[in-house]
Every structure is written in structure tokens, then in C-alpha cells.
Design an enzyme around this catalytic site. Sequence first.
Site, PDB file in Angstrom:
ATOM      1  N   VAL A 131       0.835  -1.201   0.000  1.00  0.00           N
ATOM      2  CA  VAL A 131       0.000   0.000   0.000  1.00  0.00           C
ATOM      3  C   VAL A 131       0.870   1.251   0.000  1.00  0.00           C
ATOM      4  O   VAL A 131       0.608   2.208  -0.742  1.00  0.00           O
ATOM      5  CB  VAL A 131      -0.970  -0.005   1.202  1.00  0.00           C
ATOM      6  CG1 VAL A 131      -1.724   1.316   1.284  1.00  0.00           C
ATOM      7  CG2 VAL A 131      -1.956  -1.160   1.089  1.00  0.00           C
ATOM      8  N   ASP A 132       1.910   1.267   0.813  1.00  0.00           N
ATOM      9  CA  ASP A 132       2.831   2.409   0.825  1.00  0.00           C
ATOM     10  C   ASP A 132       3.495   2.593  -0.535  1.00  0.00           C
ATOM     11  O   ASP A 132       3.595   3.712  -1.053  1.00  0.00           O
ATOM     12  CB  ASP A 132       3.913   2.206   1.883  1.00  0.00           C
ATOM     13  CG  ASP A 132       3.477   2.656   3.268  1.00  0.00           C
ATOM     14  OD1 ASP A 132       2.520   3.443   3.367  1.00  0.00           O
ATOM     15  OD2 ASP A 132       4.096   2.214   4.253  1.00  0.00           O
TER      16      ASP A 132
END
Length: 410
Positions: A182-183
Site C-alpha cells: 500500500v505504501d
Amino acid sequence: MDDTATIPAQARLSPGALAGLRVVDLTRVLGGPYCTMVLSDHGAEVIKLEPPQGDEVRDWGPPFNADGDASYFVGVNRNKRSVGLDLSKPAGKEVLLRLLEGADVLVENFKPGSMEKWGLGYEAVLSKTFPRLIHCRVSGFGGEGPLGGFPGYDAVLQAMVGLMSINGTETSGPTRLGNPIVDIATGLFSTIAILMALHEREKSGRGQYCDMTLHDCGMALLHPHAANFFLSGKRPKATGNPHPNLAPYSKFTTKTCEIFVAAGNDPAFRKFCEFLGIPELAKDERFATNGQRVINRDALTEVLNARFANEDGHELTRRMLAAGLPAGPVLHVDEAMAAEHTAFRNMVAEIGDFRALNTPIKLSRTPGGARSQPPRFNQHGREVLLARGFSEEEIAALENDGVIVGARRK
């Protein structure tokens, strides 16, 4: 680390597609720094303004390098110039505003509302003072809505947007993806947003605000599971290695290693069976179409594992690739880094004692890549300020007042 170490030939070939772009980077941890690393790989000048304690991921180890910085920091902060700046002091805000003069992009990941509280909000201040500035904010959930302003970390968002629910197996339960997907995705989507805004600025002459969240970027990764849900109404579930919509598209066991094979359509499956010397398998009504193969996945897996049991997986998958059949051995990270094709594609950058993954973006006329080692904290403080018109006396005063921070305050 020695910034004067030999720079890879690829980076020497070109100033980069983004040469001349000036970026002020107030981000920490991963999503924002990943974005600015991508920009810097392709020639953007990135000034990383760190708080007095530094980017906290400098401490996210072991392992640590010779300067005491963790691999987590080292892996996403190359090419940047570090300035230790205390924004809690009024003079620190003035330094930031002076550095934004002539800057093209500001990237930050403070809690939504922080910049506004400090008198540095985009709508009220920055857009009026710097009308061409692109302001990209990376946050967990955005500043408004039911979750607006709440903090967000990668694994928490993996859980909340459904990614964990489709990872793992039916028996393991929801499982965090092994890397901070996600990052990283937020960093990539933020890069795209900035480039879009820069392109639009060529027509309008105006900057704009990019509202990027881990929530939205994580949710955008849910294909094909969200598409399956929208069409069927059924809750997607974890399937482990197999693809939810294709078979065979999974991991299998050979004599020497595990392998992954993929047959994306019925003609490919027939070719796959002919290659393996079992053409009759493609005529079996249980496996004749992809839909039937998905339904009878367990039976197909049993047949293929038996067929692969005495094969050398490395040799078999190389022959399959040569025959146009997608397949590969399941490698560990150290094996992937040492692979012959990894070197051929210049995917490991080396500058002095610094080693890292290189850029995957290969441009013919303006190649990019790792250009300099990750900075030590405030390594470039005086250099950056002098280049932006600060006098020696001003810099000395800022250092004496603790506005420019020479050493980390832990």
C-alpha cells in the site's frame, strides 16, 4: 558514505527526463519518500527537509549501514539532499517558504490539517504565494469524511481495504502481504498524480493540490477481486497461490524447486499439455475450458504435481519459456538479486558501498537511475541554503538558534 563514488554508467548517460524539476520533500517513512525517489531517479532535484529527530525510518533496523542508517531509509532515499529543519519555529517556516520560491513540487505527509495549522495550507497560503506550485499530500484517509484525519500505516490499510482478506489461504485466514504494497503503490500513484499536474500546468500555468491517500491507493489494487464482487455479488476469499479466475495459474512442486506456471487461455493450456507430453489432458471434459479447470482446480493440481515430480524445476521452466509458455522457478530474494537477467537489466545499483534496487523505468534517450548515495542527516544543509541565496551570516544564525539542525535529536 562517499557521494563522490563512481556513478553507474546508465545514470551518467543523461541528466534525466525530469532534469530542472525542483522538489521540496517533507515526507517521512515510505509512501512519500518512494514517490520522491522515483522523481529523483529521473533527474528531479529533491531537497529532503527532515525534522530535528530525522526521518524515523533511519532507525528501522537492523540492518544499519556504516553511518548508522537503517536499510529501510537507505532503500528509498538515494539522490536526495538532506536539510535538518525545525518547522516548529517561526524561522523554520520562513526557511521553507524561501525554499519554495522557484520550486515546482511540494510533497508532504503530515497529519491532515497540520500545514493549515502552521499557516502553510495550500488554499489559503501556498496556492496564492506560489501559484505554479504542485502540492502533493500523502495521508492515511484524507482530511475529511468518516475517517478523515486519522493516522494510517501500510498494514492497517491492507486490513481495512480488503487486501488482507484475499491474501493467504482458506485455512490461514487474512494475511498481510509480505511487502508494504500500500505504501509503495501510494508512492507510485502520487508520482503519477504529480506528473499529471505538471503536464496540465503546461496548459494552464497553474499548480494544483494532489490529495493522495493510502486508503484509496490500497483499494485501487483490488483487481480482479473487486470486479468479481461487483459482477457476482459474492464475497471474494483467499485462494493462496492459485488465481481466482484462471487455472492452471499457480505454484507446483518439482524435484529441485517450486515453480509457478500460468496458462492464460484455452489455446495456451493445449500447448502446455502438448509440451508436457500429456495432450489428452486438454481433451478431458473437466479441463477442456478455463471455466471447467477453475471448478476442477484440485484435480488438475494433483495431475500436474505428479507430472512435475521428477523434473528439474530450473531446467524445465527455462525450456517452457523458450517454448513460449509462461513459467519460472520460485526464487528467494538473494537468488533473484544474483540472477543473470537482473544484472542484464541493471536492476541492482552500486555506488561505492551502497547497493539498492535500481529504477525499472528504462527510457531510451533520457535513462535514469541511482545517481548518489542516500544522505546523512543534514548532510547538505549549508550547501542547499547557500544555493538558495542565504548568506553565511543567516545560516550561522539559523544554526545557532536550532532552526537548522546539525545532529539528530533523539
